[in-house]
Design a protein around this motif. Structure first.
Motif: not given
Length: 403
Positions: A199-203, A219-227, A229-241
């Motif tokens: 239901e949600v993207s892992g990117d 752009l961050s691609d979380g390992m796997g898919s779903g919630e 992966a989304c949480r992990d990639s969102e944390a990476v993108a926010d931290m980097t920004e």
């Protein structure tokens, strides 16, 4: 009055040198601490290790502590390096003279603005920055964009408001900063498709422009898919920004994000990180890829491929980022992808087919380009979306007088 200007300049030079020395002292302290943690955390000797292996729990705990100390030592080194870089930055005050300052103040006053303490500074990279103490006359409201337009005319220099400025100028005097307008402008586009079983993207991704005239795509691609992966990639993108907006260099931001991911110690949590930073004043472009997919630069029908990185974040204590630098031209497009865009194709040749397809597309907006690439990739996979798919695009153009 000349004596006063000379005294002010000498005082400013002294204060800059004083601040530089203080920063260097702090940097040396962090460097020494990093050496201490690094030396003490290098590992156990053979006898200790042999004994520890007999009690595996103790061995693993000691090993984890050693890795943690090494990561912390690396972070301290990065902080020391950042402080030294700040200390080495040079600025030059350009005296406007009392007559010129009075002319500027008079011109702003006619527009309902009170101005004091006007300073023009040339930074180490040659770019100009203006600081001025501004307030409104009476109850009239003015925006910082209004002030930038007035100052551009008065100084015969195209100035824009720094992003750290408040939007409105009030009756209370505040120091506002204005910078030379970058030579290039940009537009962005995106297209996303979620894995058909989720239901949600892992990117996750981000676009932002910093005060130093750099536009960055993350752009961050979380390992796997779903919630997860989304949480992990969102944390990476926010931290980097957050790190890049604070002024950290790309390499340092990647290392600190990698340390944060590695410190969690979860092998199933290793997202990728794909960065592209564009200097809008010079038109230069820099990629930093950690486990990321291929990117492209489109110049008419010519397409340049930027190969992806090797390992994702957290795979090693030190990020194996793969940098690449390019010089952009008017009308170029930057295209960044998550790996779902090129993997799972029937013939396994997603990269080269996408490269050919991108070269065939004519002049379009970045949004249309992103949607066309997404549509083509889905068609090639017979309409199946077996992984999260993301396309980021940016078009770069030389700024005209009308922009």
């Amino acid at each position: 009055m000349k004596n006063k200007d000379t005294a002010d300049t000498a005082q400013s030079v002294y204060l800059l040198e004083y601040g530089r020395r203080k920063i260097k002292v702090c940097a040396d302290t962090f460097q020494n601490l990093a050496q201490i943690f690094g030396e003490e955390g290098e590992g156990m000797d053979a006898e200790e290790e042999a004994g520890a292996r007999q009690a595996r729990a103790v061995y693993l705990m000691r090993k984890k502590l050693t890795e943690g100390r090494q990561l912390f030592a690396g972070n301290l080194k990065e902080m020391a390096e950042m402080m030294n870089q700040v200390a080495e930055e040079s600025v030059r005050f350009i005296s406007l003279g009392s007559r010129r300052q009075k002319q500027i103040a008079k011109g702003l006053l006619s527009e309902g603005l009170l101005a004091k303490d006007v300073y023009l500074v040339q930074k180490g990279d040659g770019r100009m920055e203006l600081s001025v103490l501004l307030s409104t006359k009476g109850r009239a409201s003015r925006t910082v964009e209004d002030a930038a337009d007035y100052l551009s005319v008065l100084l015969d220099m195209r100035l824009v408001s720094a992003k750290r400025n408040p939007f409105f100028i009030g009756q209370t005097p505040l120091c506002f900063f204005f910078e030379e307008e970058p030579f290039y402008c940009y537009m962005t586009g995106t297209a996303m498709a979620v894995k058909e079983t989720e239901e949600v993207s892992g990117d996750n991704f981000a676009f932002f422009e910093a005060d130093d005239g750099n536009f960055t795509m993350v752009l961050s691609d979380g390992m796997g898919s779903g919630e997860n992966a989304c949480r992990d990639s969102e944390a990476v993108a926010d931290m980097t920004e957050a790190m890049l907006e604070a002024g950290l260099p790309l390499e340092m931001a990647v290392q600190l994000v990698n340390s944060a991911v590695a410190s969690e110690g979860r092998e199933e949590n290793m997202p990728t990180l794909d960065l592209c930073s564009v200097d809008l004043c010079e038109g230069s472009c820099r990629f930093m890829k950690t486990g990321a997919a291929v990117s492209f630069i489109k110049r008419g029908s010519i397409v340049e491929k930027i190969d992806g990185g090797t390992f994702p974040l957290g795979a090693f204590g030190y990020a194996q980022a793969k940098p690449a630098e390019c010089q952009l031209m008017d009308g170029d497009y930057i295209i960044m992808l998550s790996d779902g865009m090129t993997e799972g194709w029937p013939d396994g040749d997603g990269e080269s087919k996408l490269e050919s397809m991108i070269g065939r597309i004519g002049a379009v907006s970045p949004g249309e380009l992103a949607n066309s690439i997404m549509k083509y990739a889905i068609e090639q996979c017979q309409g199946r979306i077996r992984d999260d798919m993301t396309v980021l695009t940016a078009g770069i153009w030389e700024r005209t007088r009308e922009d």
